[in-house]
Motif scaffolding. Structure first.
Motif, PDB file in Angstrom:
ATOM      1  N   ILE A 131       0.866  -1.181   0.000  1.00  0.00           N
ATOM      2  CA  ILE A 131       0.000   0.000   0.000  1.00  0.00           C
ATOM      3  C   ILE A 131       0.899   1.227   0.000  1.00  0.00           C
ATOM      4  N   TYR A 157      -9.838  -1.585  -5.508  1.00  0.00           N
ATOM      5  CA  TYR A 157     -10.164  -1.994  -4.138  1.00  0.00           C
ATOM      6  C   TYR A 157     -11.374  -1.239  -3.608  1.00  0.00           C
ATOM      7  N   GLU A 158     -11.985  -1.835  -2.609  1.00  0.00           N
ATOM      8  CA  GLU A 158     -13.088  -1.233  -1.878  1.00  0.00           C
ATOM      9  C   GLU A 158     -12.843  -1.484  -0.397  1.00  0.00           C
ATOM     10  N   GLU A 159     -12.907  -0.414   0.414  1.00  0.00           N
ATOM     11  CA  GLU A 159     -12.683  -0.572   1.850  1.00  0.00           C
ATOM     12  C   GLU A 159     -13.937  -1.116   2.516  1.00  0.00           C
ATOM     13  N   TYR A 203     -10.675  -3.777   6.243  1.00  0.00           N
ATOM     14  CA  TYR A 203      -9.825  -4.412   5.236  1.00  0.00           C
ATOM     15  C   TYR A 203     -10.149  -3.863   3.848  1.00  0.00           C
ATOM     16  N   LEU A 204      -9.282  -4.179   2.905  1.00  0.00           N
ATOM     17  CA  LEU A 204      -9.485  -3.830   1.503  1.00  0.00           C
ATOM     18  C   LEU A 204      -9.830  -5.094   0.728  1.00  0.00           C
ATOM     19  N   CYS A 206      -9.838  -6.418  -2.772  1.00  0.00           N
ATOM     20  CA  CYS A 206      -9.155  -6.011  -4.003  1.00  0.00           C
ATOM     21  C   CYS A 206      -9.443  -6.991  -5.135  1.00  0.00           C
ATOM     22  N   ARG A 220      -8.087 -10.111  -0.175  1.00  0.00           N
ATOM     23  CA  ARG A 220      -8.550  -9.363   0.989  1.00  0.00           C
ATOM     24  C   ARG A 220      -7.351  -9.051   1.880  1.00  0.00           C
ATOM     25  N   LEU A 223      -6.101  -3.786   6.708  1.00  0.00           N
ATOM     26  CA  LEU A 223      -5.541  -2.441   6.763  1.00  0.00           C
ATOM     27  C   LEU A 223      -4.637  -2.309   7.990  1.00  0.00           C
TER      28      LEU A 223
END
Length: 233
Positions: A131, A157-159, A203-204, A206, A220, A223
């Motif tokens: 990251i 990605y989506e948080e 988490y992200l 992705c 996954r 973070l």
């Protein structure tokens, strides 16, 4: 992905024979990725590590790495199918420690100190997530500075926040406010790792935009705690 172009050696456990695990601590990976942070690249700093202050300076975060078991390697910045790499080779040595040397001189006897350790052969490949942006294309990993070629793949990605199965090993230093629901603890230095972890936390999720042989589509990534990595964006 990183593929080593030389023997890769470190000791995870030793009982007559030194053995590496199939994982790399993210501490060594982050030092290799953040060579542009001059304050963290000390020529000599004594015997006390400076992890906490260096982590706050790092602009690139990396998860711990796991061994890639498929036949895909990074050669000349390309992913190619290759059956070489991923195995261990045994190296033996015969040397004498200082204590034994004195005993040998006094008693006039020969007491060789023999042992063995294992190394990963060249073209061994590991996978991890970063990251903060791309790092160098060639890395030097660990105290032995083993050379490795890096290949970066951009993920969308989506948080999210919830329960998930982590796609990478987790270092104890990076758990933060997350809860480990399942997993196997692997003793390691400087921080133990949690393998195959089921986690509750931020988490992200992705996704890989293009098809790449040997790499799954969905990932996954836990973070990391923001306070520990202050310079991370």
């Amino acid at each position: 992905l990183i593929t080593f172009h030389d023997f890769f050696f470190y000791i995870s456990r030793e009982l007559r024979v030194g053995m590496p695990q199939s994982y790399i601590s993210n501490t060594s990976l982050m030092y290799a990725l953040n060579t542009h942070i001059t304050e963290a690249n000390r020529v000599s700093a004594g015997v006390t590590p400076h992890y906490d202050e260096d982590f706050k300076r790092f602009t690139i975060y990396a998860t711990p790495a796991s061994l890639v078991t498929t036949d895909h390697r990074i050669i000349s910045n390309n992913v190619v199918k290759c059956r070489v790499g991923g195995s261990l080779v045994k190296i033996t040595y015969n040397s004498v420690g200082e204590t034994l040397a004195f005993a040998m001189e006094k008693e006039k006897i020969n007491i060789p100190k023999m042992g063995a350790y294992y190394r990963f052969v060249p073209l061994t490949t590991f996978k991890f997530y970063i990251i903060g942006g791309k790092g160098p294309s060639v890395l030097r990993i660990g105290k032995k500075y083993s050379p490795a070629r890096a290949k970066y793949f951009k993920l969308t990605y989506e948080e999210k926040n919830g329960i998930f199965r982590c796609s990478h090993p987790i270092s104890f230093q990076d758990i933060g406010d997350a809860k480990i629901l399942e997993g196997n603890i692997l003793p390691a230095l400087p921080y133990p790792l949690v393998i195959d972890a089921k986690v509750e936390g931020r988490y992200l999720e992705c996704r890989l935009s293009a098809d790449v042989k040997g790499i799954e589509k969905v990932h996954r990534v836990l973070l990391p705690p923001a306070g520990k990595y202050a310079a991370l964006k």
